[in-house]
Scaffold this active site. Sequence first.
Site, PDB file in Angstrom:
ATOM      1  N   LYS A  16      29.752  53.894  23.942  1.00  0.00           N
ATOM      2  CA  LYS A  16      29.132  54.042  22.464  1.00  0.00           C
ATOM      3  C   LYS A  16      29.019  55.383  22.203  1.00  0.00           C
ATOM      4  CE  LYS A  16      27.354  49.349  22.682  1.00  0.00           C
ATOM      5  NZ  LYS A  16      26.183  48.398  23.441  1.00  0.00           N
ATOM      6  N   GLN A  73      20.256  48.553  24.974  1.00  0.00           N
ATOM      7  CA  GLN A  73      21.373  47.877  25.489  1.00  0.00           C
ATOM      8  C   GLN A  73      20.895  46.732  26.317  1.00  0.00           C
ATOM      9  OE1 GLN A  73      24.679  48.681  25.616  1.00  0.00           O
ATOM     10  NE2 GLN A  73      25.007  47.037  26.726  1.00  0.00           N
ATOM     11  N   ASP A 124      22.621  46.784  15.756  1.00  0.00           N
ATOM     12  CA  ASP A 124      23.260  45.653  16.414  1.00  0.00           C
ATOM     13  C   ASP A 124      23.547  44.398  15.791  1.00  0.00           C
ATOM     14  OD1 ASP A 124      24.559  45.885  18.921  1.00  0.00           O
ATOM     15  OD2 ASP A 124      22.502  46.274  20.123  1.00  0.00           O
TER      16      ASP A 124
END
Length: 284
Positions: free
Chosen positions: A52, A96, A119
């Site tokens: 990422k 995460q 997200d």
Amino acid sequence: MAQLIDGKKISKQIKDELKEEVQRLGEIGKNACLAVVQVGNDPASSVYVNNKKKACAYIGIGSKSYELPEATTEEELVALVEDLNADETVNGILVQLPLPAHIDADRIIRTISPDKDVDGFHPVSVGRLWIGEKGFLSCTPAGIIQLLKRSGIAIEGKECVVIGRSNIVGKPMAALLLRENGTVTVAHSRTKDLKEVAKRADILIVAIGKKKFITAEYVKEGAVVIDVGMHRDENNHLCGDVDFEDVEPHTSAITPVPGGVGPMTIAMLMDNCVETMRTQEERS
């Protein structure tokens, strides 16, 4: 022979388009910065976080990294997320997953501001998706829509079957296919006659987390098959939820594992980050 849907190639196209857009928005003073938070040092999570950060660097947006010890408390993580919500230099926040067992992931997701939830997991983001409002899309399902569109596969009017009903893939996938005017069935572990349901699909999307579970007898001749799974087989090779060798001859198009859906998730995360810049432009 089936069309092989190349996620690496399509994700590179998207990232290159985003790179140009970031440059244009940067010239008019719009910037983005993604804050990535990792708790503990799970090896798979470390790989994802690193990918990422690399993607941010490639398209030209900033990233901040917070690598916290496994012993970090839930309250400490909530406090960090609240600080990032208030930080005007941060446009997107990504915590995460999975988190250590002592931390309630749902509480952390709900703490992230919906306006920074790149997200697409916050209940507000999910609600916006289902009622068709503008908002951040779940990255993997959004990536699958791009795979289909950029491979010349029409969704409108097609019989679409999603196997799996998780909040991360199955449910948002169904919402996005509906948005594209597909006719959608969501199948799951309690579905009766799963083979018969799956064989109705013009577009079959498999996200069940079971290695090589879907064989040719689940697939209609000429269907498009999208495999979201990621596993290691008995020879330690990567494989998906679909038995590729068995299924591929019966499809018109199929995603490989690796190199299919996987690369698209990060590409669409980057698109969500750039969406924060587009929003700045609209407001100015």
